[in-house]
Write an enzyme that holds these catalytic residues in place. Structure first.
Site, PDB file in Angstrom:
ATOM      1  N   TYR A   1      26.549 -40.366  24.205  1.00 13.71           N
ATOM      2  CA  TYR A   1      26.879 -39.998  22.919  1.00 13.71           C
ATOM      3  C   TYR A   1      25.866 -39.319  22.399  1.00 13.71           C
ATOM      4  O   TYR A   1      25.993 -38.208  22.396  1.00 13.71           O
ATOM      5  CB  TYR A   1      27.332 -41.679  21.440  1.00 13.71           C
ATOM      6  CG  TYR A   1      27.800 -40.581  20.538  1.00 13.71           C
ATOM      7  CD1 TYR A   1      28.762 -40.312  20.401  1.00 13.71           C
ATOM      8  CD2 TYR A   1      26.466 -40.955  19.586  1.00 13.71           C
ATOM      9  CE1 TYR A   1      29.253 -39.282  19.172  1.00 13.71           C
ATOM     10  CE2 TYR A   1      26.366 -39.993  18.285  1.00 13.71           C
ATOM     11  CZ  TYR A   1      28.079 -39.412  18.116  1.00 13.71           C
ATOM     12  OH  TYR A   1      28.866 -38.696  16.906  1.00 13.71           O
TER      13      TYR A   1
ATOM     14  N   LYS B   1      26.372 -35.146  23.204  1.00 14.91           N
ATOM     15  CA  LYS B   1      26.139 -34.392  21.499  1.00 14.91           C
ATOM     16  C   LYS B   1      25.173 -32.900  22.161  1.00 14.91           C
ATOM     17  O   LYS B   1      25.046 -32.027  21.422  1.00 14.91           O
ATOM     18  CB  LYS B   1      25.975 -35.275  20.885  1.00 14.91           C
ATOM     19  CG  LYS B   1      27.223 -35.459  20.100  1.00 14.91           C
ATOM     20  CD  LYS B   1      28.172 -35.086  19.507  1.00 14.91           C
ATOM     21  CE  LYS B   1      29.461 -36.374  19.084  1.00 14.91           C
ATOM     22  NZ  LYS B   1      30.568 -35.442  18.620  1.00 14.91           N
TER      23      LYS B   1
END
Length: 305
Positions: free
Chosen positions: A158, A162
Site C-alpha cells: 500500500y 501510494k
C-alpha cells in the site's frame, strides 16, 4: 451555499460505492456534475446511485474492478455514452492486504499494486486520451495516503503504491499541462472501515456513530474527521478556481487542510575529490546524519486521562 458550479461536467469516481469514494461522488453531484459511480459490488453501486439521485444529483453505475486497461476503457466509455464527455477523474478505488515484509506473499503485493497503482495508471491514461481529444482541459485527482508520504508498518504494498501515485501526479502535471489538464494527489484522513480497526480511534468513531461530535484534538490536531470532511477538496480541484493548481499533494481531514512538501535535499556535505567509506562514516555521524529523518505516520496525540 457553495459557489462552485460544475454543471455540464462529467466525472468518473472509482471505488465510489461507499466510504470516501461515495463522499467524493456526492460532493461532485451536489456541485452539478454528472457522475459515473464505480464499485465491484453491483448492489453497493446501485445504492450509491439511488442516494445521489435522491439528493437531486445525476449518476449511473459501472460495476468493474479497476486495474486493467479494459476496465479503464469501460469507465470512460460509460461516461461518454451516458453524458457525452469526460471532465473529471477521481482514482479512489483500493484494497488492503496488510502483512509485514517476511509474511507478505506475491499475491498480497500484486493485488494491492494492481488496484491502486496500475488502476490509477490505466484509468488516468484512458481519461487523459479522452480529455485531450475533447481539447477542453480536465481534472485528474489521484488519491494518495499518509502511508505513501511517510511509510507505514505492515503496508509495503500500500505504501509503495501510494508513493507511486504521488510521483505520477507530479509527472503527469508536467505532461498534461499543455492540454489544460490539472493533476493533483490528495491525502485524505477520515473515519472509515479501515481506521475503525485502529484501537486508539475506535471509541471515538463509535461515539461519532451514536451522534457525538469528534473532539477538537482529533478534528484539528490530527486532521481526522468524516469522509464528508474530505469531500470538499474534490469539487474545488475540479473547478475553475483551481485551474492553476497542479502537481501538488494536498492533505485534508477533519477541520484541517495541508500542503505536503515534495521530497527534497535537506542537508549536504562535500569532500574534495569524492567520498570514501571512512569519510562518509565521519560525515554521517558529525553532520549529515546527526538528525536523521523520521519514518512512519506519527502516532496520534491523545489528551492525558
Amino acid at each position: 451555499m457553495s459557489s462552485i458550479d460544475l454543471s455540464g461536467k462529467v466525472a468518473v469516481v472509482t471505488g465510489s460505492g461507499r466510504g470516501l469514494g461515495l463522499a467524493y461522488a456526492h460532493a461532485l453531484a451536489a456541485a452539478g456534475a454528472s457522475v459515473v459511480v464505480n464499485d465491484v459490488d453491483e448492489s453497493v453501486a446501485e445504492q450509491a446511485v439511488k442516494a445521489i439521485t435522491a439528493a437531486g444529483g445525476t449518476a449511473v453505475a459501472e460495476v468493474v474492478p479497476v486495474g486493467t486497461s479494459e476496465a479503464a476503457d469501460r469507465l470512460v466509455a460509460r461516461a461518454v455514452e451516458e453524458f457525452g464527455r469526460l471532465d473529471i477523474l477521481v482514482t479512489n478505488a483500493g484494497i488492503l492486504r496488510d502483512r509485514v515484509l517476511w509474511k507478505m506473499t506475491d499475491e498480497d503485493f500484486d493485488a494491492v499494486i494492481t488496484t491502486h497503482l496500475k488502476g490509477t495508471f490505466t484509468c488516468a491514461r484512458a481519461a487523459a486520451i479522452r480529455m485531450r481529444e475533447q481539447g477542453e482541459g480536465g481534472t485528474l485527482i489521484l488519491v494518495g495516503s499518509p502511508a505513501g508520504q511517510r511509510g507505514n508498518f505492515g503496508q509495503t504494498n500500500y505504501s509503495a503504491a501510494k508513493a507511486g501515485i504521488a510521483a505520477m501526479a507530479r509527472t503527469w502535471s508536467m505532461e498534461l499541462g499543455r492540454a489544460g489538464i490539472t493533476v493533483n494527489a490528495i491525502v485524505p484522513v477520515a473515519a472509515t472501515a479501515m481506521t475503525e480497526t485502529i484501537p486508539a480511534f475506535a471509541p471515538y468513531i463509535e461515539a461519532m456513530k451514536q451522534g457525538e461530535p469528534l473532539p477538537d484534538f482529533l478534528r484539528k490536531g490530527e486532521g481526522f474527521g468524516t469522509p464528508e470532511d474530505c469531500a470538499a477538496l474534490i469539487p474545488f480541484l475540479a473547478s475553475e478556481a483551481a485551474r492553476e493548481v497542479t502537481g501538488q499533494a494536498i492533505g485534508i481531514g477533519g477541520d484541517k487542510v495541508t500542503l505536503w512538501s515534495h521530497p527534497q535535499e535537506i542537508k549536504a556535505a562535500y569532500a574534495d575529490g569524492g567520498w570514501a567509506p571512512d569519510t562518509l562514516a565521519e560525515a554521517w555521524s558529525t553532520s549529515l546524519g546527526a538528525e536523521p529523518e523520521t519514518v512512519g505516520v506519527p502516532a496520534p496525540k491523545f489528551p492525558e486521562a
